[in-house]
Design a protein around this motif. Structure first.
Motif, short mmCIF file in Angstrom:
data_model
loop_
_atom_site.label_atom_id
_atom_site.label_comp_id
_atom_site.label_asym_id
_atom_site.label_seq_id
_atom_site.Cartn_x
_atom_site.Cartn_y
_atom_site.Cartn_z
N SER A 203 90.15 71.89 20.82
CA SER A 203 90.58 71.98 19.43
C SER A 203 89.37 72.04 18.48
O SER A 203 89.41 72.75 17.48
CB SER A 203 91.48 70.76 19.11
N VAL A 204 88.30 71.35 18.84
CA VAL A 204 87.05 71.45 18.05
C VAL A 204 86.53 72.89 18.12
O VAL A 204 86.16 73.48 17.10
CB VAL A 204 85.96 70.50 18.60
N LEU A 205 86.54 73.48 19.30
CA LEU A 205 86.01 74.84 19.46
C LEU A 205 86.84 75.86 18.70
O LEU A 205 86.31 76.81 18.14
CB LEU A 205 85.96 75.22 20.95
N MET B 208 99.03 59.90 26.15
CA MET B 208 99.72 60.51 25.02
C MET B 208 99.12 61.89 24.64
O MET B 208 99.83 62.80 24.30
CB MET B 208 99.66 59.57 23.82
N LEU B 209 97.79 61.98 24.74
CA LEU B 209 97.15 63.26 24.41
C LEU B 209 97.61 64.38 25.34
O LEU B 209 97.68 65.54 24.94
CB LEU B 209 95.63 63.12 24.50
N GLU B 210 97.92 63.99 26.58
CA GLU B 210 98.33 64.99 27.57
C GLU B 210 99.56 65.77 27.11
O GLU B 210 99.67 66.98 27.33
CB GLU B 210 98.63 64.26 28.89
N GLN B 211 100.50 65.05 26.47
CA GLN B 211 101.74 65.71 26.02
C GLN B 211 101.59 66.36 24.63
O GLN B 211 102.52 66.99 24.14
CB GLN B 211 102.91 64.71 25.92
N MET B 212 100.48 66.17 24.01
CA MET B 212 100.37 66.59 22.62
C MET B 212 100.22 68.10 22.46
O MET B 212 99.53 68.74 23.25
CB MET B 212 99.16 65.89 22.00
N ARG B 213 100.88 68.64 21.43
CA ARG B 213 100.78 70.07 21.21
C ARG B 213 99.62 70.38 20.25
O ARG B 213 99.10 69.49 19.58
CB ARG B 213 102.09 70.61 20.66
N LYS B 214 99.31 71.69 20.20
CA LYS B 214 98.12 72.11 19.46
C LYS B 214 98.08 71.63 17.99
O LYS B 214 97.04 71.14 17.54
CB LYS B 214 97.97 73.64 19.56
N PRO B 215 99.19 71.76 17.23
CA PRO B 215 99.10 71.33 15.83
C PRO B 215 98.73 69.85 15.68
O PRO B 215 97.96 69.48 14.78
CB PRO B 215 100.52 71.58 15.29
N LEU C 166 96.97 68.07 17.89
CA LEU C 166 95.55 67.94 18.26
C LEU C 166 94.66 68.41 17.12
O LEU C 166 93.67 67.76 16.78
CB LEU C 166 95.26 68.78 19.51
N ASP C 167 95.04 69.53 16.53
CA ASP C 167 94.24 70.06 15.41
C ASP C 167 94.20 69.07 14.25
O ASP C 167 93.18 68.94 13.56
CB ASP C 167 94.81 71.40 14.93
N ASN C 168 95.32 68.37 14.04
CA ASN C 168 95.34 67.39 12.96
C ASN C 168 94.40 66.21 13.24
O ASN C 168 93.79 65.69 12.31
CB ASN C 168 96.76 66.88 12.72
N ILE C 169 94.30 65.83 14.50
CA ILE C 169 93.35 64.75 14.84
C ILE C 169 91.92 65.20 14.52
O ILE C 169 91.12 64.46 13.95
CB ILE C 169 93.48 64.32 16.32
N ILE C 170 91.64 66.46 14.85
CA ILE C 170 90.29 66.98 14.53
C ILE C 170 90.09 67.05 13.01
O ILE C 170 89.01 66.72 12.50
CB ILE C 170 90.05 68.37 15.19
N LYS C 171 91.15 67.42 12.29
CA LYS C 171 91.03 67.42 10.82
C LYS C 171 90.75 66.01 10.31
O LYS C 171 89.96 65.82 9.38
CB LYS C 171 92.34 67.93 10.18
N PHE C 172 91.42 65.03 10.90
CA PHE C 172 91.18 63.64 10.51
C PHE C 172 89.71 63.27 10.76
O PHE C 172 89.06 62.63 9.93
CB PHE C 172 92.10 62.70 11.32
N VAL D 237 95.12 60.91 4.18
CA VAL D 237 94.20 61.01 5.32
C VAL D 237 94.92 60.60 6.61
O VAL D 237 94.86 61.29 7.63
CB VAL D 237 92.95 60.12 5.12
N LEU D 238 95.63 59.48 6.53
CA LEU D 238 96.28 58.96 7.74
C LEU D 238 97.45 59.85 8.20
O LEU D 238 97.84 59.80 9.37
CB LEU D 238 96.77 57.53 7.53
N SER D 239 97.99 60.66 7.28
CA SER D 239 99.12 61.52 7.65
C SER D 239 98.71 62.54 8.73
O SER D 239 99.56 63.17 9.36
CB SER D 239 99.67 62.24 6.42
N LEU D 240 97.41 62.70 8.93
CA LEU D 240 96.93 63.63 9.95
C LEU D 240 97.05 63.06 11.36
O LEU D 240 96.92 63.78 12.35
CB LEU D 240 95.47 64.01 9.68
N LEU D 241 97.28 61.76 11.46
CA LEU D 241 97.34 61.12 12.78
C LEU D 241 98.79 61.01 13.28
O LEU D 241 99.73 60.98 12.48
CB LEU D 241 96.72 59.72 12.69
N PRO D 242 98.97 60.93 14.61
CA PRO D 242 100.32 60.74 15.15
C PRO D 242 100.97 59.49 14.54
O PRO D 242 100.28 58.52 14.21
CB PRO D 242 100.07 60.54 16.65
N LYS D 243 102.30 59.53 14.44
CA LYS D 243 103.04 58.52 13.69
C LYS D 243 102.68 57.06 14.03
O LYS D 243 102.47 56.25 13.13
CB LYS D 243 104.55 58.75 13.91
#
Lengths: 187, 187
Positions: free
Chosen positions: A181-183, B1-8, B10-16, B104-110
């Motif tokens: 996702s970083v890439l 949990m990350l294993e099941q996570m979808r791209k949006p 994951l991208d939000n975690i990187i945005k955070f 800011v926190l809205s970018l993280l999983p619930k």
């Protein structure tokens, strides 16, 4: 415990904090080498690595306190030996790092000193789940920072090697998902 | 949990993480105001505050994970509203800080979002042992930094008010012992 502590012990804790504070002024040597404008300090890098450890341990149900402590401690030897690039980390330099860590931690009360040294050694061995994760998250932080510098200074050359170095170290499937996702994130 | 996570997600975690990274580039406004050369970043300050929280919680047997999380999170609103000095923290600014934290926190999983927001609110209320300690340790970190800037730039005026501000906030007898050691340490 602080209540019973005498002045020399308290003063040593403050000395330890002063040593830790040097990481605010040590610039990350990799970025200096490639010519980043106003590169981050070691403390800046440690801050976001600790945030990453907090999030990752919460998501993956790992021992978060252990991971964050490892992150906060892992660069303390640099207060004495400076920030070494991977190519500078030869056997002798690693011995110096080890001695520096013992010197810094000697300022803390015995119980803490032993606890933190044990954590630092665990981190260095990269064997436990937590130690492996912290090392890979530290590289993930570096890769993200490389991308950010690339975006801020598009003319800069040589940042790709930081991404490649992270790519080699990050083997955990979960951390690789974040790495991908970083890439992708600047495309 | 990350294993099941979808791209949006994951991208939000990187945005955070990108948002958190802004704290590396925001300089602490108090030091800028008095004319410190190359003042520290907010992330630099957070780093040593987190180290202090680790040591203090270990010495006093408090919930270290809670305290370090509070320390790592407490300045995140500044990624949106900037670093406010105490005099700028009026009712309206505090509301903006609150909204910024939620953004800011809205970018993280619930699950994480809720956990971190709860911790941040607990920190802001200054009621629990841990919240009180983090607030006072943050001021201790600032006082030590003021002393260090004073030593590095003896001609600088106006640093005493940071010591006075810490003096007012630090009421815990244990943290006051460390504070006295900070005050003594450059004599």
């Amino acid at each position: 415990m602080l209540e019973q502590m005498r002045k020399p012990e308290l003063d040593n804790i403050i000395k330890f904090l002063r040593m830790s504070g040097r990481l605010k002024r040590i610039l990350r040597s990799g970025w200096v080498e490639v010519g980043v404008d106003c590169p981050e300090s070691v403390a800046d890098h440690t801050f976001r690595t600790a945030v990453l450890c907090m999030i990752f341990s919460d998501l993956e149900d790992l021992d978060g306190l252990k991971m964050i402590r490892m992150a906060l401690l892992h660069d303390l030897p640099e207060t004495i030996v400076g920030d070494l690039t991977p190519s500078e980390k030869t056997g002798e330099a690693l011995e110096k790092e080890d001695a520096a860590m013992k010197q810094v931690l000697s300022l803390l009360p015995k119980g803490l000193r032993q606890r933190y040294l044990k954590l630092w050694l665990e981190y260095g061995e990269h064997k436990t789940k937590e130690a492996k994760a912290v090392r890979q998250l530290e590289k993930l932080e570096m890769a993200l920072q490389a991308r950010e510098y690339e975006e801020a200074q598009p003319s800069l050359r040589g940042l790709e090697r930081f991404i490649e170095s992270a790519d080699k170290v990050i083997t955990s499937p979960e951390i690789r998902k974040l790495f991908c996702s970083v890439l992708d994130s600047d495309r």
